[in-house]
Design an enzyme around this catalytic site. Structure first.
Site, PDB file in Angstrom:
ATOM      1  N   HIS A  48      -8.436  -4.661  -0.723  1.00 54.49           N
ATOM      2  CA  HIS A  48      -7.218  -4.039  -0.194  1.00 54.49           C
ATOM      3  C   HIS A  48      -6.896  -4.624   1.181  1.00 54.49           C
ATOM      4  CE1 HIS A  48      -4.176  -0.927  -0.355  1.00 54.49           C
ATOM      5  NE2 HIS A  48      -4.422  -0.665   0.919  1.00 54.49           N
ATOM      6  N   ASP A  64     -10.200  -3.262  -5.471  1.00 54.24           N
ATOM      7  CA  ASP A  64      -9.371  -2.273  -4.794  1.00 54.24           C
ATOM      8  C   ASP A  64      -9.240  -1.056  -5.705  1.00 54.24           C
ATOM      9  OD1 ASP A  64      -7.397  -0.805  -3.505  1.00 54.24           O
ATOM     10  OD2 ASP A  64      -5.965  -2.452  -3.368  1.00 54.24           O
ATOM     11  N   SER A  72       0.834  -1.196   0.000  1.00 54.47           N
ATOM     12  CA  SER A  72       0.000   0.000   0.000  1.00 54.47           C
ATOM     13  C   SER A  72       0.882   1.263   0.000  1.00 54.47           C
ATOM     14  CB  SER A  72      -0.967  -0.042   1.178  1.00 54.47           C
ATOM     15  OG  SER A  72      -1.987   0.915   1.040  1.00 54.47           O
TER      16      SER A  72
END
Length: 307
Positions: free
Chosen positions: A277, A247, A155
């Site tokens: 995610h 996502d 991320s």
């Protein structure tokens, strides 16, 4: 009146159960709360998905430059001199050495390589380039003894990993032999692609992504903060990139993998069709996440030379 489009949702029971369990600790709109509250929720969420440490693995904490906390993970079976530098996610706002401790331990164990996790400074107390500079300084300290390094991150950490790999390439600094980007935020266009299609996806919304970017305050013309905007990706180290279909960040991963391939970089791209995610945390309760994690560990092992 037009009805609101259906929320894009996976069908795998395991990942849906994971999301439901997450919501007991982390609300759907966390960015509306104070920074302190967000961190409290996140810490509780991470603790909920903690896992036993692999047998024989040891940890050692220290500081780089007497300032940046790092944690060294050494598995019982180390089969390479190459090390992994792992950069945690959390929107540049939350996360720590503790939040990704179990993930780092399992990656190190599975890849049979030493791993170093970095506790970079967080926004909004420390805006761009604080986190980037912390990660870059740790990278330089690892490269100083001339042992190869694979940079990895999930991320926001994927953004930082891509950024420091790009900077090292631009500056001609040798020693990075791979990059591993896990559902990375590479600062793609919020008005296009998966940011629109998955705007209300489970676990992370496009609104959340916009909030984290605003808090970070990275200049829009800096390619180390916005790797997708780099004109030339030639010469970057080999990459393993994994994305999640459900996502908003999905097409950042897709697009960067495609651009790396076009630039002649050896890149493996894998997209988890039923994942949302942050699926790394679901690896012990979702078959899809388990499969994705196994492929991730194999991708890391290939880059460090143990596969």
């Amino acid at each position: 009146m037009d009805s609101k489009p259906a929320r894009p949702t996976p069908t795998e029971p395991g990942i849906l159960a994971f999301h439901e369990r997450c919501e007991a600790f982390y609300p759907a709109d966390p960015v509306n709360a104070s920074i302190a509250q967000q961190r409290k929720w996140y810490d509780a969420l991470c603790a909920e998905f903690d896992a036993p440490s692999p047998a024989g693995l040891t940890r050692r904490d220290e500081r780089v430059g007497e300032r940046i906390p790092v944690r060294h993970y050494r598995p019982a079976d180390v089969a390479t001199e190459t090390r992994i530098l792992y950069i945690h996610g959390g929107g540049f706002v939350v996360g720590s050495l503790e939040s990704h401790d179990a993930i780092c331990a399992e990656v190190a164990h599975g890849a049979r390589a030493e791993l170093v996790s970095v506790d970079y400074r967080l926004a909004p107390e420390y805006i761009w380039p604080a986190a980037f500079e912390d990660c870059h300084e740790v990278l330089k300290s690892l490269l100083a003894d001339r042992r190869p390094v694979v940079v990895a991150g999930d991320s926001a950490g994927g953004n930082l990993a891509a950024g420091i790999a790009l900077r090292a390439t631009v500056e001609g600094r040798p020693g990075i032999v791979g990059q591993v980007l896990i559902y990375p935020d590479l600062l793609g266009d919020l008005a296009g692609s998966s940011y629109v299609e998955m705007a209300e996806a489970l676990g992370l919304s496009t609104k959340d992504v916009a909030y984290y970017r605003e808090v970070r305050k990275a200049p829009v013309d800096n390619v180390f903060a916005h790797p997708l905007k780099a004109d030339d990706l030639a010469g970057l180290p080999p990459a393993f990139i994994t994305g999640a279909y459900f996502d908003p960040l999905r097409d950042d991963a897709r697009g960067y993998a495609a651009r790396l391939a076009q630039a002649g970089v050896d890149v493996t791209y894998r997209e988890e069709p039923q994942m949302i995610h942050a699926w790394l945390r679901a690896r012990h309760m979702s078959p899809g996440a388990r499969e994705g994690f196994d492929h991730l560990v194999h991708g890391v092992a290939r880059l460090v030379g143990t596969a």
